[in-house]
Design a protein around this motif. Structure first.
Motif, PDB file in Angstrom:
ATOM      1  N   VAL A   1     -12.029 -32.767  22.779  1.00  0.00           N
ATOM      2  CA  VAL A   1     -10.798 -32.898  23.576  1.00  0.00           C
ATOM      3  C   VAL A   1     -10.170 -34.283  23.403  1.00  0.00           C
ATOM      4  CG1 VAL A   1      -9.913 -32.992  25.957  1.00  0.00           C
ATOM      5  CG2 VAL A   1     -11.514 -31.191  25.291  1.00  0.00           C
ATOM      6  N   ARG A   2     -10.968 -35.288  23.095  1.00  0.00           N
ATOM      7  CA  ARG A   2     -10.506 -36.676  23.137  1.00  0.00           C
ATOM      8  C   ARG A   2      -9.241 -36.949  22.338  1.00  0.00           C
ATOM      9  NH1 ARG A   2     -16.658 -38.950  22.454  1.00  0.00           N
ATOM     10  NH2 ARG A   2     -17.334 -38.508  24.598  1.00  0.00           N
ATOM     11  N   PRO A   3      -9.114 -36.454  21.101  1.00  0.00           N
ATOM     12  CA  PRO A   3      -7.895 -36.754  20.345  1.00  0.00           C
ATOM     13  C   PRO A   3      -6.637 -36.078  20.901  1.00  0.00           C
ATOM     14  CG  PRO A   3      -9.689 -36.067  18.884  1.00  0.00           C
ATOM     15  CD  PRO A   3     -10.097 -35.745  20.280  1.00  0.00           C
ATOM     16  N   TYR A   4      -6.813 -35.188  21.860  1.00  0.00           N
ATOM     17  CA  TYR A   4      -5.691 -34.398  22.357  1.00  0.00           C
ATOM     18  C   TYR A   4      -5.222 -34.833  23.748  1.00  0.00           C
ATOM     19  CZ  TYR A   4      -6.664 -31.330  18.423  1.00  0.00           C
ATOM     20  OH  TYR A   4      -6.860 -30.840  17.163  1.00  0.00           O
ATOM     21  N   MET A   5      -5.658 -35.982  24.216  1.00  0.00           N
ATOM     22  CA  MET A   5      -5.297 -36.430  25.558  1.00  0.00           C
ATOM     23  C   MET A   5      -3.785 -36.587  25.714  1.00  0.00           C
ATOM     24  SD  MET A   5      -7.919 -36.519  27.449  1.00  0.00           S
ATOM     25  CE  MET A   5      -9.663 -36.852  27.603  1.00  0.00           C
ATOM     26  N   ALA A   6      -3.152 -37.215  24.743  1.00  0.00           N
ATOM     27  CA  ALA A   6      -1.701 -37.408  24.830  1.00  0.00           C
ATOM     28  C   ALA A   6      -0.976 -36.069  24.839  1.00  0.00           C
ATOM     29  CB  ALA A   6      -1.217 -38.275  23.673  1.00  0.00           C
ATOM     30  N   ASP A   7      -1.444 -35.123  24.021  1.00  0.00           N
ATOM     31  CA  ASP A   7      -0.831 -33.788  23.995  1.00  0.00           C
ATOM     32  C   ASP A   7      -0.973 -33.093  25.342  1.00  0.00           C
ATOM     33  OD1 ASP A   7       0.029 -33.765  21.272  1.00  0.00           O
ATOM     34  OD2 ASP A   7      -2.049 -33.471  20.670  1.00  0.00           O
ATOM     35  N   LEU A   8      -2.120 -33.284  25.987  1.00  0.00           N
ATOM     36  CA  LEU A   8      -2.326 -32.687  27.308  1.00  0.00           C
ATOM     37  C   LEU A   8      -1.303 -33.216  28.305  1.00  0.00           C
ATOM     38  CD1 LEU A   8      -6.210 -32.707  27.626  1.00  0.00           C
ATOM     39  CD2 LEU A   8      -4.754 -30.723  28.000  1.00  0.00           C
ATOM     40  N   LEU A   9      -1.123 -34.532  28.327  1.00  0.00           N
ATOM     41  CA  LEU A   9      -0.210 -35.137  29.294  1.00  0.00           C
ATOM     42  C   LEU A   9       1.243 -34.762  29.023  1.00  0.00           C
ATOM     43  CD1 LEU A   9      -1.763 -38.707  29.703  1.00  0.00           C
ATOM     44  CD2 LEU A   9      -2.082 -36.691  31.136  1.00  0.00           C
ATOM     45  N   GLN A  10       1.579 -34.484  27.765  1.00  0.00           N
ATOM     46  CA  GLN A  10       2.942 -34.119  27.407  1.00  0.00           C
ATOM     47  C   GLN A  10       3.186 -32.604  27.464  1.00  0.00           C
ATOM     48  OE1 GLN A  10       5.374 -36.329  26.966  1.00  0.00           O
ATOM     49  NE2 GLN A  10       3.871 -37.962  27.346  1.00  0.00           N
ATOM     50  N   GLY A  11       2.144 -31.844  27.755  1.00  0.00           N
ATOM     51  CA  GLY A  11       2.293 -30.395  27.815  1.00  0.00           C
ATOM     52  C   GLY A  11       2.347 -29.740  26.452  1.00  0.00           C
ATOM     53  N   ASN A  12       1.790 -30.400  25.440  1.00  0.00           N
ATOM     54  CA  ASN A  12       1.877 -29.898  24.066  1.00  0.00           C
ATOM     55  C   ASN A  12       0.595 -29.226  23.591  1.00  0.00           C
ATOM     56  OD1 ASN A  12       4.511 -30.867  23.818  1.00  0.00           O
ATOM     57  ND2 ASN A  12       3.785 -32.896  23.177  1.00  0.00           N
ATOM     58  N   LEU A  13      -0.334 -28.995  24.486  1.00  0.00           N
ATOM     59  CA  LEU A  13      -1.571 -28.304  24.130  1.00  0.00           C
ATOM     60  C   LEU A  13      -1.653 -27.029  24.952  1.00  0.00           C
ATOM     61  CD1 LEU A  13      -4.094 -28.948  22.286  1.00  0.00           C
ATOM     62  CD2 LEU A  13      -5.288 -29.476  24.418  1.00  0.00           C
ATOM     63  N   SER A  14      -1.725 -25.908  24.283  1.00  0.00           N
ATOM     64  CA  SER A  14      -1.764 -24.626  25.002  1.00  0.00           C
ATOM     65  C   SER A  14      -3.119 -24.430  25.667  1.00  0.00           C
ATOM     66  CB  SER A  14      -1.491 -23.469  24.041  1.00  0.00           C
ATOM     67  OG  SER A  14      -2.591 -23.276  23.175  1.00  0.00           O
ATOM     68  N   ARG A  15      -3.157 -23.507  26.591  1.00  0.00           N
ATOM     69  CA  ARG A  15      -4.420 -23.254  27.294  1.00  0.00           C
ATOM     70  C   ARG A  15      -5.479 -22.691  26.360  1.00  0.00           C
ATOM     71  NH1 ARG A  15      -3.937 -21.632  33.583  1.00  0.00           N
ATOM     72  NH2 ARG A  15      -2.375 -23.166  34.188  1.00  0.00           N
TER      73      ARG A  15
END
Length: 425
Positions: A291-305
């Motif tokens: 999950v670590r490399p995707y933290m910014a995507d999570l906060l921006q709503g760019n990672l799907s469930r």
């Protein structure tokens, strides 16, 4: 050596799959008791850690109930507990130091979860010379400690050793030959510490192809529908972005020592971020490092469930490969082969674990029943709904995500050394 009895006044655990903790019980301190009691009684078992009080928390249950037979050990502990026993860390450490444990008698089952590992734990429990514990949850506390940096690895190893011996010891007199421990899916993040403590233990890793894993996981735990298909609500995302911005500013100005009033403000903001709070994301990244490399995507709503939950599978698979590189002996096998030819695959697993292959036949009946029966994850309790059904779009996102990890490449990867179905085995 003295421990403390805690009388249970009430129980409160609305989510049966949640991590265990002392606050699952409303309790009060009662009489003192010898700390040795928790290692001598097979109806006393380790439940969790009380980090604030630096105590191991044990539950005592009805002697007529065999908790090792439960689909989920931690759920059965809660259900059947009639009192608690708190043992100070140092007291249990001292007792454990006097116990000789044959780590060749220890079978450790790691997995990606939702892959039939509960079934294999049930298989082990059909054998007279094996007691199998399906997901004792004290290891969650230990992994959270590693995340928080509250303890050095050497200190966590000390707690790990005492925890594993405490789980084994009461069973050694009842079933003296082998103890199997099945971990929750993220337990493999502790494999480096555990293997250093018990180098001769028989390590197993169970997995399945990512698409079937995602279907099972979504059906059991996740709702895939949301605004834009992303993780968290728009409100949670906004608060998370504000919290992240303030934390960065504080770090720049004050370093690690922000003034107390500012810390309180940051804590309140972070709490409003819900599943996107820094605390929640730190836990997630510790349990599932992919999950670590995707933290910014999570906060921006760019990672799907579907991408978010599938990083759990990716983490477990990558951690297994790291374990191989660290030369930790571990036998991988797939759910697909186990179901297709249980006698063949079990024969190889039994041989690896030092179990009699001739005993395989007496365990095959377990494949005809639901291994999670009687729990909230039983087949009859888990239903397919429109909001947790994988569409072709979900599967495309999953495949593209896995391709970003070249060591895996495909959702149907076969890991090196995986047990094969071979004629004549």
């Amino acid at each position: 050596m003295t421990a403390k009895i805690l009388e249970i006044l009430d129980k409160n655990r609305p989510n049966p799959s949640a991590w265990v903790r002392l606050s699952d019980f409303k309790s009060r301190e009662a009489a003192d008791i010898s700390a040795r009691y928790v290692l001598e009684k097979d109806n006393v078992s380790l439940y969790c850690l009380d980090l604030t009080g630096e105590r191991f928390i044990f539950v005592e249950s009805n002697p007529a109930v065999d908790l090792s037979e439960a689909p989920f050990f931690f759920q059965a502990q809660f259900e059947h507990a009639h009192r608690l026993i708190a043992v100070p860390f140092n007291e249990l450490h001292a007792l454990v130091d006097d116990i000789q444990v044959d780590d060749e008698a220890l079978i450790l089952l790691y997995s990606v979860g939702r892959c039939g590992s509960t079934l294999l734990s049930d298989v082990f429990n059909q054998l007279d010379d094996v007691a199998s514990l399906s997901e004792p949850d004290v290891f969650t506390d230990l992994l959270k400690m590693r995340m928080a940096g509250k303890q050095q690895d050497a200190q966590i190893k000390r707690l790990l050793k005492s925890s594993i011996v405490a789980l084994m010891k009461p069973l050694m007199a009842k079933r003296p030959l082998k103890t199997a421990i099945k971990f929750r899916s993220y337990g493999i993040e502790l494999i480096d510490l555990i293997s250093a403590l018990f180098p001769n233990a028989k390590n197993l890793f169970m997995y399945r192809n990512a698409e079937d894993w995602a279907r099972s996981t979504a059906k059991a735990f996740q709702k895939l529908e949301s605004a834009k298909g992303s993780v968290g609500s728009e409100s949670e995302r906004l608060w998370a972005q504000r919290s992240d911005k303030l934390a960065r500013m504080s770090q720049t100005i004050f370093g690690q020592s922000a003034p107390t009033p500012l810390q309180k403000v940051m804590h309140r903001l972070d709490g409003r971020a819900g599943v996107l709070s820094q605390h929640s994301l730190m836990l997630r990244a510790t349990f599932f490092p992919a999950v670590r490399p995707y933290m910014a995507d999570l906060l921006q709503g760019n990672l799907s469930r579907i991408e978010y939950i599938s990083l759990e599978w990716v983490s477990g698979m990558c951690r297994f490969l790291e374990s191989q590189q660290q030369e930790i002996p571990i036998l991988p096998f797939r759910y697909e082969e186990l179901i297709a030819a249980p006698d063949v695959v079990l024969s190889q697993i039994f041989d690896y674990c030092g179990l009699e292959k001739t005993a395989v036949s007496q365990t095959l009946h377990t494949f005809e029943k639901d291994s999670q029966r009687g729990t909230n994850l039983a087949r009859t309790a888990v239903q397919q709904h429109s909001n947790n059904h994988l569409t072709e779009q979900h599967l495309t996102q999953l495949r593209q995500l896995v391709q970003k990890f070249p060591e895996l490449g495909t959702t149907d990867v076969v890991l090196p050394g995986t047990v094969e179905i071979v004629d004549g085995v």
